[in-house]
Motif scaffolding. Structure first.
Motif, PDB file in Angstrom:
ATOM      1  N   PHE A  64       0.833  -1.198   0.000  1.00 54.24           N
ATOM      2  CA  PHE A  64       0.000   0.000   0.000  1.00 54.24           C
ATOM      3  C   PHE A  64       0.872   1.253   0.000  1.00 54.24           C
ATOM      4  N   ASP A  65       0.257   2.363  -0.370  1.00 54.81           N
ATOM      5  CA  ASP A  65       0.981   3.638  -0.531  1.00 54.81           C
ATOM      6  C   ASP A  65       2.009   3.551  -1.653  1.00 54.81           C
ATOM      7  N   SER A  98      -2.404   5.303  -3.564  1.00 52.04           N
ATOM      8  CA  SER A  98      -3.425   6.230  -3.052  1.00 52.04           C
ATOM      9  C   SER A  98      -2.953   7.650  -3.309  1.00 52.04           C
ATOM     10  N   ARG A 108      -4.764  10.204   0.305  1.00 51.49           N
ATOM     11  CA  ARG A 108      -4.615   8.895   0.934  1.00 51.49           C
ATOM     12  C   ARG A 108      -5.373   8.799   2.257  1.00 51.49           C
ATOM     13  N   ASP A 111      -8.678   7.336   1.733  1.00 46.80           N
ATOM     14  CA  ASP A 111      -8.629   5.888   1.555  1.00 46.80           C
ATOM     15  C   ASP A 111      -8.469   5.146   2.870  1.00 46.80           C
ATOM     16  N   PHE A 112      -7.628   5.659   3.754  1.00 50.06           N
ATOM     17  CA  PHE A 112      -7.158   4.880   4.894  1.00 50.06           C
ATOM     18  C   PHE A 112      -7.904   5.123   6.197  1.00 50.06           C
ATOM     19  N   VAL A 132     -12.784   4.838   4.062  1.00 50.73           N
ATOM     20  CA  VAL A 132     -12.020   3.599   4.178  1.00 50.73           C
ATOM     21  C   VAL A 132     -12.820   2.359   3.797  1.00 50.73           C
ATOM     22  N   GLY A 161       1.978  -2.418   4.761  1.00 52.22           N
ATOM     23  CA  GLY A 161       1.554  -1.025   4.874  1.00 52.22           C
ATOM     24  C   GLY A 161       2.455  -0.255   5.808  1.00 52.22           C
ATOM     25  N   GLY A 165      -1.048   3.649   5.887  1.00 54.76           N
ATOM     26  CA  GLY A 165      -1.213   2.413   5.119  1.00 54.76           C
ATOM     27  C   GLY A 165      -1.182   1.203   6.032  1.00 54.76           C
ATOM     28  N   PHE A 168      -4.424   1.063   7.822  1.00 58.56           N
ATOM     29  CA  PHE A 168      -5.462   0.492   6.963  1.00 58.56           C
ATOM     30  C   PHE A 168      -5.436  -1.019   6.978  1.00 58.56           C
TER      31      PHE A 168
END
Length: 389
Positions: A64-65, A98, A108, A111-112, A132, A161, A165, A168
């Protein structure tokens, strides 16, 4: 809708015929996400000769990220070195980005992070939080099914992550506890919204885990000179897993790197997390088999008409790695065959009756791995044997 484009890790060239994909490659794939109502890109790393190795299956690492390309590149590069001594350990790496979308003012954090409720957290992250659950749906219902459908995967996956991240993937562990088989959470923020995530981890019913799972947690010097709330939240979670947690389906590894900062802890944590994974976790997960058996028919082309061929693999019906127990029948001068019932995932090799005579196949670098629930008939060609090179 998903669209594909290809970039290359190093100077790219293609060879024709037998050699196929001669170097590792990275594909850029565009996803028109219904869950996010956005266009997104993912990165997919496949190792050297992935196209040639058509009788191998691959574990998948999700990073992630990956808009921070260095994270994706570090993991995909590191895994090649960590598995170089064992070609049977084959991995793909998928980068889930993200990025900031200026048109949507979307970042981001959207998203998280879940919907935040405390004044301090809202002030810190506003307006970027609260999506999220949709991002998790994007990962679980769009990205992962695409990878499973379009690549030769085992169905086993690892999440990596960092920072939010990492927060998440811990959120994903709680919300969908069997989405990943391993969670590598590097410097997660456990303190946002009055220790929301810390409380969720300590209150979660880990009996919901269906299979043996790996959780790696690490931190740097957060909470020492900056972000003071991170340390007490982190210590609560560490204390829970060290002193209170009881369960046989979760192996938790905790490490602290007080000499590292929030960013520099990523590479050292990745290396340590995977070192432990390969030493302690990998074989436990690799040895899982389905309860159901599936009938498969296997045909092998041999280089010498006098070759007697044996099959051996990871379960009783494959002789439990005994190299001279199950012999294939001679169908013609250069063809051997067998029909048997196997569990998934079936892993096996061919020999002439001993490990010194192990066969070298044209379509696998190491152990053949198949999902017998997906296919019944398999054909292989032996190029030579270890004792004949």
């Amino acid at each position: 809708m998903i669209k594909r484009g290809i970039t290359f890790v190093l100077l790219a060239f293609w060879t024709n015929g037998l050699f196929g994909q001669s170097i590792a490659r990275v594909e850029n794939i565009r996803i028109d996400s219904e869950a996010l109502n956005q266009k997104r890109e993912i990165l997919v790393y496949t190792p050297i000769e992935y196209d040639l190795r058509k009788h191998e299956l691959f574990d998948v690492i999700y990073v992630f990220d990956s808009q921070d390309r260095e994270k994706f590149d570090y993991v995909s590069s590191s895994i090649a070195f960590l598995t170089d001594r064992d070609h049977d350990r084959a991995f793909m790496v998928v980068g889930i980005a993200s990025p900031y979308n200026a048109e949507l003012d979307y970042s981001r954090g959207d998203d998280f992070l879940p919907v935040l409720t405390t004044e301090k957290s809202i002030e810190w992250y506003e307006p970027h939080f609260g999506n999220v659950s949709n991002f998790l749906a994007y990962v679980s219902d769009e990205v992962m099914p695409y990878i499973e459908s379009n690549y030769r995967t085992k169905g086993r996956s690892i999440a990596v992550g960092h920072s939010l991240g990492a927060s998440f993937i811990l959120y994903a562990l709680i919300q969908k506890p069997n989405l990943f088989d391993a969670y590598i959470a590097i410097s997660p923020n456990l303190a946002y919204d009055n220790d929301y995530l810390a409380k969720q981890l300590m209150g979660f019913d880990y009996a919901a885990l269906q299979d043996f799972t790996y959780l790696y947690l690490s931190h740097a010097n957060e909470g020492t000179n900056y972000w003071p709330e991170w340390k007490p939240a982190r210590e609560k979670v560490y204390g829970f897993f060290t002193d209170t947690f009881k369960g046989d389906k979760l192996d938790v590894k905790i490490e602290g790197y007080g000499e590292e900062n929030h960013m520099s802890t990523f590479p050292v944590s990745v290396r340590s997390a995977f070192d432990y994974y390969f030493r302690t976790i990998y074989e436990k997960q690799e040895n899982r088999l389905s309860e159901k058996e599936y009938e498969v028919r296997i045909r092998v082309t041999v280089p010498d008409k006098n070759d007697e061929i044996f099959i051996t693999g990871n379960q009783e019906n494959l002789a439990n790695w005994n190299p001279n127990k199950i012999q294939l029948k001679k169908v013609s001068d250069y063809t051997r065959a067998i029909t048997l019932k196997v569990k998934s995932i079936a892993a096996f090799k061919f020999t002439r009756g001993s490990w010194e005579t192990e066969a070298d196949l044209k379509t696998a670098l190491g152990t053949v791995k198949i999902k017998p629930e997906n296919q019944t008939n398999y054909e292989f060609e032996i190029e030579s044997y270890f004792d004949r090179y």
